[in-house]
Design a protein around this motif. Structure first.
Motif, PDB file in Angstrom:
ATOM      1  N   CYS A   1       0.812  -1.236   0.000  1.00 45.74           N
ATOM      2  CA  CYS A   1       0.000   0.000   0.000  1.00 45.74           C
ATOM      3  C   CYS A   1       0.838   1.276   0.000  1.00 45.74           C
ATOM      4  N   ASP A   2       2.099   1.193   0.414  1.00 42.89           N
ATOM      5  CA  ASP A   2       2.913   2.414   0.417  1.00 42.89           C
ATOM      6  C   ASP A   2       4.400   2.061   0.438  1.00 42.89           C
ATOM      7  N   GLY A   3       5.209   3.101   0.578  1.00 42.64           N
ATOM      8  CA  GLY A   3       6.653   2.908   0.508  1.00 42.64           C
ATOM      9  C   GLY A   3       7.232   2.181   1.709  1.00 42.64           C
ATOM     10  N   SER A   4       6.730   2.490   2.896  1.00 43.35           N
ATOM     11  CA  SER A   4       7.248   1.812   4.095  1.00 43.35           C
ATOM     12  C   SER A   4       7.006   0.307   3.977  1.00 43.35           C
ATOM     13  N   GLU A   5       5.808  -0.058   3.538  1.00 41.15           N
ATOM     14  CA  GLU A   5       5.501  -1.489   3.385  1.00 41.15           C
ATOM     15  C   GLU A   5       6.350  -2.120   2.279  1.00 41.15           C
ATOM     16  N   ALA A   6       6.658  -1.334   1.245  1.00 45.35           N
ATOM     17  CA  ALA A   6       7.507  -1.874   0.173  1.00 45.35           C
ATOM     18  C   ALA A   6       8.901  -2.160   0.730  1.00 45.35           C
ATOM     19  N   VAL A   7       9.394  -1.254   1.592  1.00 47.02           N
ATOM     20  CA  VAL A   7      10.719  -1.452   2.197  1.00 47.02           C
ATOM     21  C   VAL A   7      10.686  -2.643   3.162  1.00 47.02           C
ATOM     22  N   GLU A   8       9.631  -2.731   3.992  1.00 51.86           N
ATOM     23  CA  GLU A   8       9.488  -3.890   4.899  1.00 51.86           C
ATOM     24  C   GLU A   8       9.523  -5.186   4.095  1.00 51.86           C
TER      25      GLU A   8
ATOM     26  N   ALA B   1      19.587   8.527   6.058  1.00 53.82           N
ATOM     27  CA  ALA B   1      18.628   7.881   5.148  1.00 53.82           C
ATOM     28  C   ALA B   1      17.229   7.913   5.751  1.00 53.82           C
ATOM     29  N   TYR B   2      16.224   8.038   4.895  1.00 54.13           N
ATOM     30  CA  TYR B   2      14.837   7.826   5.328  1.00 54.13           C
ATOM     31  C   TYR B   2      14.255   6.698   4.476  1.00 54.13           C
ATOM     32  N   HIS B   3      13.745   5.657   5.144  1.00 53.84           N
ATOM     33  CA  HIS B   3      13.162   4.543   4.391  1.00 53.84           C
ATOM     34  C   HIS B   3      11.760   4.190   4.855  1.00 53.84           C
ATOM     35  N   GLY B   4      11.153   5.000   5.735  1.00 54.93           N
ATOM     36  CA  GLY B   4       9.771   4.732   6.089  1.00 54.93           C
ATOM     37  C   GLY B   4       9.520   4.744   7.578  1.00 54.93           C
ATOM     38  N   SER B   5       8.255   4.551   7.940  1.00 53.83           N
ATOM     39  CA  SER B   5       7.825   4.729   9.328  1.00 53.83           C
ATOM     40  C   SER B   5       7.357   3.463  10.028  1.00 53.83           C
TER      41      SER B   5
ATOM     42  N   GLY C   1      19.678   1.546   0.004  1.00 56.72           N
ATOM     43  CA  GLY C   1      19.987   2.961  -0.206  1.00 56.72           C
ATOM     44  C   GLY C   1      19.182   3.529  -1.358  1.00 56.72           C
ATOM     45  N   GLU C   2      18.987   4.860  -1.293  1.00 54.81           N
ATOM     46  CA  GLU C   2      18.395   5.574  -2.433  1.00 54.81           C
ATOM     47  C   GLU C   2      19.542   6.030  -3.318  1.00 54.81           C
ATOM     48  N   MET C   3      19.356   6.003  -4.624  1.00 51.36           N
ATOM     49  CA  MET C   3      20.412   6.436  -5.536  1.00 51.36           C
ATOM     50  C   MET C   3      20.790   7.890  -5.234  1.00 51.36           C
TER      51      MET C   3
ATOM     52  N   ASP D   1      17.657  -1.210  -3.860  1.00 51.88           N
ATOM     53  CA  ASP D   1      17.620   0.166  -4.374  1.00 51.88           C
ATOM     54  C   ASP D   1      16.243   0.732  -4.037  1.00 51.88           C
ATOM     55  N   ASP D   2      16.190   1.701  -3.124  1.00 50.37           N
ATOM     56  CA  ASP D   2      14.913   2.303  -2.737  1.00 50.37           C
ATOM     57  C   ASP D   2      14.588   3.433  -3.719  1.00 50.37           C
ATOM     58  N   GLU D   3      13.653   3.156  -4.630  1.00 50.41           N
ATOM     59  CA  GLU D   3      13.283   4.136  -5.667  1.00 50.41           C
ATOM     60  C   GLU D   3      11.937   4.783  -5.353  1.00 50.41           C
ATOM     61  N   VAL D   4      11.569   4.781  -4.072  1.00 46.31           N
ATOM     62  CA  VAL D   4      10.274   5.363  -3.685  1.00 46.31           C
ATOM     63  C   VAL D   4      10.182   6.830  -4.115  1.00 46.31           C
ATOM     64  N   VAL D   5      11.297   7.561  -4.028  1.00 42.67           N
ATOM     65  CA  VAL D   5      11.304   8.949  -4.503  1.00 42.67           C
ATOM     66  C   VAL D   5      11.945   9.054  -5.899  1.00 42.67           C
TER      67      VAL D   5
ATOM     68  N   ALA E   1       6.958   3.452  -4.769  1.00 42.80           N
ATOM     69  CA  ALA E   1       5.664   3.861  -4.196  1.00 42.80           C
ATOM     70  C   ALA E   1       5.379   5.270  -4.722  1.00 42.80           C
ATOM     71  N   LYS E   2       4.783   6.129  -3.912  1.00 37.16           N
ATOM     72  CA  LYS E   2       4.542   7.538  -4.246  1.00 37.16           C
ATOM     73  C   LYS E   2       4.204   7.749  -5.734  1.00 37.16           C
ATOM     74  N   CYS E   3       5.268   8.047  -6.529  1.00 37.68           N
ATOM     75  CA  CYS E   3       5.104   8.416  -7.936  1.00 37.68           C
ATOM     76  C   CYS E   3       4.669   7.234  -8.809  1.00 37.68           C
TER      77      CYS E   3
HETATM   78  C1  LIG Z   1      13.145   6.829   0.112  1.00 43.30           C
HETATM   79  C2  LIG Z   1      11.865   6.532   0.834  1.00 43.30           C
HETATM   80  N1  LIG Z   1      11.551   5.247   1.099  1.00 43.30           N
HETATM   81  C3  LIG Z   1      10.416   4.918   1.734  1.00 43.30           C
HETATM   82  C4  LIG Z   1       9.536   5.898   2.145  1.00 43.30           C
HETATM   83  C5  LIG Z   1       8.280   5.526   2.857  1.00 43.30           C
HETATM   84  O1  LIG Z   1       7.188   5.705   2.008  1.00 43.30           O
HETATM   85  P1  LIG Z   1       5.712   5.908   2.601  1.00 43.30           P
HETATM   86  O2  LIG Z   1       5.701   7.257   3.255  1.00 43.30           O
HETATM   87  O3  LIG Z   1       4.843   5.820   1.381  1.00 43.30           O
HETATM   88  O4  LIG Z   1       5.457   4.826   3.551  1.00 43.30           O
HETATM   89  C6  LIG Z   1       9.811   7.242   1.873  1.00 43.30           C
HETATM   90  C7  LIG Z   1       8.887   8.308   2.273  1.00 43.30           C
HETATM   91  O5  LIG Z   1       9.146   9.488   2.183  1.00 43.30           O
HETATM   92  C8  LIG Z   1      11.027   7.570   1.215  1.00 43.30           C
HETATM   93  O6  LIG Z   1      11.353   8.853   0.976  1.00 43.30           O
END
Ligand SMILES: Cc1ncc(COP(=O)(O)O)c(C=O)c1O
Length: 452
Positions: free
Chosen positions: A116-123, A150-154, A224-226, A257-261, A286-288
């Motif tokens: 459903c979102d980026g945090s879950e994709a990272v999990e 780094a930020y990878h989710g909540s 990591g994010e690129m 590779d975290d491509e959420v952003v 996620a996101k985009c």
């Molecule tokens: C690089 C990156 N990964 C994961 C997330 C988590 O995504 P979400 O807020 O959709 O759970 C974010 C959110 O900003 C992010 O920037």
């Protein structure tokens, strides 16, 4: 109108819990109640128009607001079949999107797990890595290496890989064990006090030192994010990612590779990884992926990583959601048909040049970016790179001044990022630059910073 606005603002404060913003800040902001959007603009309940410099504040809205074609496709799918449980059942849009992502993703990434979102994709990426290691016969290969800033989710696992000590993380401790942090490739403020290229990429080598210290048989993955987005728009040198790829391959550690952003054109290529010519083992999105029209995340990996698992032991009720997958299919169609990746590269270059023209401002320490992921880092003293004291809300003042003139900005510490929807034009960039320039000049005057 104004009365409705006040009533709505007051009800919002009484009944809605806002993420990461204090009730005091919510009161100061209004909050802004938005009622509609079109292109790169949104309107509040009082009819005031705002330019969105941050693709919804969180880098999500690539194709802009008011895309009727996405809404129509979602509506049609919702009335045909809105949902069915994902355990072994599936619907057409999910298959279609899986196929499309396999076509777009680098290397042999072709199997997608939808969330459903980026945090879950990272999990999900961490769980894929851990389960992969388990079925390879390793029982302790569970550690994850991330980077400071780094930020990878909540969610708890994604948060554990988040390398900041903000309240977001600090208050939630203890987090799951086994996470380690390497240095970020933050050349403006290098952890080692070195300068590129003389540094010989110590930040990348620090990843190998951690793997060796933990023991390669205990480390499942590096994430990591690129380009680090929420970490302050940190663009690594060209050799950084190839070096990380080499280190991960050498020690049998999966590269996530975290491509959420960075995904879907944000950095001027379809995926950020294309700038560095490497192939990750797992990629998160996620996101985009839907431009925010519907919540959706995705974790794509290679068949060989999934192959040895009797089943992937992870599930959410809304995995494989047909309406969200439909939104993603339409969103990707628009990105491709309107050449938005190319627009991101071209207009991003123009935006970066515009921001670089601010370099003579006494508070502008660094300007950096790739595609439409750009930022200015502000400093109290340019020669020493001294930061503003936390209680001196210099960037906050810039943001307030810009907001008065109808531009919404976003900051990370003393860094203001400019990451508009990918449909932005050069003349809209000019408007954003002019307003921001005025706001910086005024804030510098108020904070007693002199132009030379
Ligand atoms: C690089 C990156 N990964 C994961 C997330 C988590 O995504 P979400 O807020 O959709 O759970 C974010 C959110 O900003 C992010 O920037």
């Amino acid at each position: 109108m104004a009365k409705d606005g006040q009533e709505l603002r007051s009800k919002a404060k009484d009944h809605v819990v806002f993420p990461v913003v204090s009730p005091q800040e919510v009161s100061k902001m209004g909050p802004l109640v938005f009622t509609r959007g079109e292109g790169i603009y949104v309107w509040d309940v009082d009819g005031k128009r705002y330019m969105d410099s941050m693709a919804s504040g969180v880098y999500a809205v690539h194709v802009g607001y008011g895309r009727k074609e996405i809404a129509k496709a979602m509506g049609e799918q919702a009335s045909r079949l809105h949902y069915f449980c994902p355990y072994g059942y599936i619907s057409e849009p999910v298959i279609k999107l899986g196929e499309k992502l396999a076509e777009l993703a680098p290397g042999d990434l072709s199997m997608t797990f939808f969330t459903c979102d980026g945090s879950e994709a990272v999990e999900s990426a961490f769980k894929i890595a851990k389960q992969w290691a388990y079925h390879q016969g390793y029982r302790r290969k569970y550690k994850i290496i991330s980077r400071r800033r780094a930020y990878h989710g909540s969610t708890m696992g994604a948060l554990a890989a988040t390398g900041t000590m903000s309240p977001l993380r600090k208050i939630m401790e203890p987090l799951p064990p086994g996470y380690r942090f390497a240095s970020a490739p933050y050349c403006y403020r290098c952890d080692f006090g070195l300068s590129y290229p003389d540094c010989a990429l110590q930040c990348a080598d620090s990843v190998e030192q951690i793997i060796l210290h933990q023991g390669p048989d205990n480390v499942a993955a590096f994430i990591g994010e690129m380009v680090m987005a929420a970490g302050g728009c940190i663009v690594p040198p060209p050799e950084y990612w190839p070096r990380i790829r080499e280190i991960c391959s050498k020690h049998g550690v999966l590269l996530i590779d975290d491509e959420v952003v960075c995904g879907f054109g944000r950095t001027g290529k379809f995926f950020g990884v294309e700038h560095y010519g490497i192939k990750p083992d797992i990629m998160t999105m996620a996101k985009c992926l839907t431009s925010g029209y519907s919540p959706l995340g995705a974790t794509i990996t290679k068949p060989e990583i999934i192959r040895d698992m009797p089943a992937f032991w992870h599930v959410h009720t809304y995995n494989n959601h047909p309406v969200s997958c439909t939104a993603a299919i339409e969103n990707i169609r628009i990105i491709e048909e309107e050449n938005l990746v190319q627009n991101s590269a071209e207009v991003g270059k123009y935006l970066l040049e515009g921001l670089r023209s601010f370099s003579n401002h006494p508070s502008v320490g660094d300007v950096r970016g790739l595609g439409l992921l750009t930022a200015i880092e502000f400093v109290k003293d340019k020669s020493t790179k001294e930061r503003f004291p936390e209680d001196q809300a210099f960037c906050g003042r810039i943001m307030d001044l810009a907001l008065d003139e109808g531009v919404i900005l976003r900051r990370v510490e003393d860094i203001i990022e400019f990451c508009p929807p990918l449909i932005i034009t050069k003349s809209e960039v000019d408007e954003m630059i002019e307003i921001t320039d005025r706001a910086i000049t005024q804030a510098e005057k108020e904070f007693g910073l002199q132009h030379n």
